[in-house]
Design a protein around this motif. Structure first.
Motif, short mmCIF file in Angstrom:
data_model
loop_
_atom_site.label_atom_id
_atom_site.label_comp_id
_atom_site.label_asym_id
_atom_site.label_seq_id
_atom_site.Cartn_x
_atom_site.Cartn_y
_atom_site.Cartn_z
N LEU A 69 -2.45 1.91 4.59
CA LEU A 69 -3.00 3.24 4.31
C LEU A 69 -3.66 3.28 2.94
O LEU A 69 -4.74 3.88 2.77
N LEU A 70 -3.04 2.64 1.95
CA LEU A 70 -3.59 2.64 0.59
C LEU A 70 -4.86 1.79 0.51
O LEU A 70 -5.81 2.16 -0.19
N VAL A 71 -4.86 0.67 1.21
CA VAL A 71 -6.06 -0.19 1.23
C VAL A 71 -7.23 0.58 1.84
O VAL A 71 -8.36 0.53 1.34
N ASN A 72 -6.98 1.32 2.91
CA ASN A 72 -8.03 2.12 3.54
C ASN A 72 -8.50 3.26 2.64
O ASN A 72 -9.68 3.62 2.65
N LEU A 73 -7.57 3.81 1.86
CA LEU A 73 -7.91 4.92 0.97
C LEU A 73 -8.98 4.52 -0.05
O LEU A 73 -9.86 5.33 -0.38
N ILE A 74 -8.91 3.30 -0.53
CA ILE A 74 -9.87 2.82 -1.53
C ILE A 74 -11.30 2.92 -1.01
O ILE A 74 -12.23 3.23 -1.77
N GLU A 75 -11.49 2.70 0.29
CA GLU A 75 -12.81 2.67 0.88
C GLU A 75 -13.33 4.06 1.24
O GLU A 75 -14.51 4.21 1.59
N GLU A 76 -12.48 5.07 1.17
CA GLU A 76 -12.91 6.42 1.55
C GLU A 76 -13.92 7.00 0.54
O GLU A 76 -13.86 6.69 -0.66
N ASP A 77 -14.83 7.83 1.06
CA ASP A 77 -15.86 8.43 0.22
C ASP A 77 -15.31 9.69 -0.45
O ASP A 77 -15.63 10.82 -0.07
N LEU A 78 -14.45 9.46 -1.45
CA LEU A 78 -13.82 10.55 -2.19
C LEU A 78 -13.94 10.30 -3.68
O LEU A 78 -14.06 9.14 -4.11
N GLU A 79 -13.91 11.36 -4.46
CA GLU A 79 -13.90 11.20 -5.90
C GLU A 79 -12.52 10.68 -6.34
O GLU A 79 -11.52 10.88 -5.64
N PRO A 80 -12.46 10.01 -7.50
CA PRO A 80 -11.19 9.41 -7.94
C PRO A 80 -10.01 10.39 -7.98
O PRO A 80 -8.90 10.03 -7.58
N VAL A 81 -10.22 11.62 -8.44
CA VAL A 81 -9.13 12.60 -8.48
C VAL A 81 -8.64 12.92 -7.07
O VAL A 81 -7.43 13.03 -6.83
N GLU A 82 -9.58 13.03 -6.13
CA GLU A 82 -9.21 13.29 -4.73
C GLU A 82 -8.42 12.11 -4.15
O GLU A 82 -7.47 12.30 -3.38
N LYS A 86 -4.62 12.16 -2.75
CA LYS A 86 -4.30 11.69 -1.40
C LYS A 86 -3.26 10.57 -1.46
O LYS A 86 -2.38 10.49 -0.59
N LEU A 87 -3.36 9.71 -2.46
CA LEU A 87 -2.37 8.65 -2.64
C LEU A 87 -0.98 9.25 -2.81
O LEU A 87 -0.01 8.79 -2.19
N ILE A 88 -0.88 10.28 -3.63
CA ILE A 88 0.41 10.95 -3.84
C ILE A 88 0.91 11.55 -2.54
O ILE A 88 2.09 11.44 -2.19
N GLU A 89 0.00 12.18 -1.79
CA GLU A 89 0.38 12.78 -0.51
C GLU A 89 0.88 11.72 0.46
O GLU A 89 1.87 11.92 1.17
N LEU A 90 0.21 10.55 0.48
CA LEU A 90 0.63 9.46 1.36
C LEU A 90 2.04 8.99 1.00
O LEU A 90 2.88 8.78 1.88
N TYR A 91 2.30 8.82 -0.29
CA TYR A 91 3.62 8.38 -0.74
C TYR A 91 4.70 9.38 -0.38
O TYR A 91 5.75 9.03 0.18
N ILE A 92 4.46 10.65 -0.71
CA ILE A 92 5.47 11.68 -0.46
C ILE A 92 5.75 11.82 1.03
O ILE A 92 6.92 11.87 1.46
#
Length: 208
Positions: A69-82, A86-92
């Motif tokens: 999930l985290l590897v895929n997140l890097i490729e998403e078209d989102l700003e760094p803060v977003e 999302k990373l925090i949301e994935l972890y929680i």
């Protein structure tokens, strides 16, 4: 331990997680696991060998999914803060849905009774940290994130906040008037998640 698991292996791991979380590693026998799983003791040994190897397989089975999930997140078209949010949301969400294994990890990795061969788990943690580093470095390159961030301390800040809240559940239930288990879980998914996101954002963003 093979990553491709059959239905019987998954059944054994799910039962082991429940029993380890309820009774502890030392308080659970292979016989207990085989009885609840309704299988022969020899089958547990055949698939996993020792109880220690079963625990190692369980940890890898339950924690490896977050890596993808985290590897895929890097490729998403989102700003760094977003991406950080999302990373925090994935972890929680991941931890909250798999409380049993993280409870086991909390006690077993702190225990001096045994030394687990957890090189594979260590590699997963390193990969997850690398994903975080790439997101923060992207934000730094864009001038959004501070240059003096101590990146390895970000994840302990996220996880430490969650675990302190969860391990003190009765206290926070009373303090925050969370009368049911559902109310407690909803608070984690909304208010606690938002608090952690705000905290990490404050650590990363330049002060105005």
């Amino acid at each position: 331990m093979k990553t491709d698991l059959n239905d019987k292996q998954i059944q054994i791991l799910e039962v082991a997680e429940t029993l380890f979380a309820e009774k502890g590693f030392d308080g659970t026998s292979i016989r207990d696991i085989s009885k609840v799983a309704k299988i022969n003791i020899a089958m547990v040994s055949y698939y996993f060998g020792s109880k220690e190897h079963l625990l190692e397989a369980l940890i890898l089975y339950k924690t490896s999914g977050l890596k993808e999930l985290l590897v895929n997140l890097i490729e998403e078209d989102l700003e760094p803060v977003e991406k950080i949010n999302k990373l925090i949301e994935l972890y929680i969400n991941r931890i909250n849905c798999h409380k049993g294994i993280y409870r086991i990890l909390h006690f077993e990795l702190a225990s001096k009774k045994r030394v687990l061969d957890m090189q594979s788990f260590s590699e997963i943690k390193k990969s997850n940290l690398k994903s975080l580093e790439l997101i923060i470095q992207e934000g730094q390159a864009k001038g959004v994130f501070r240059k003096d961030v101590i990146i390895p301390l970000i994840l302990p800040t996220i996880l430490g906040t969650y675990f302190h809240f969860y391990m003190n559940k009765p206290f926070f239930e009373e303090l925050l008037d969370l009368k049911t288990g559902e109310a407690f879980n909803n608070y984690i998914k909304t208010d606690l998640k938002k608090h952690i996101q705000q905290t990490i954002k404050a650590l990363l963003i330049y002060e105005n």
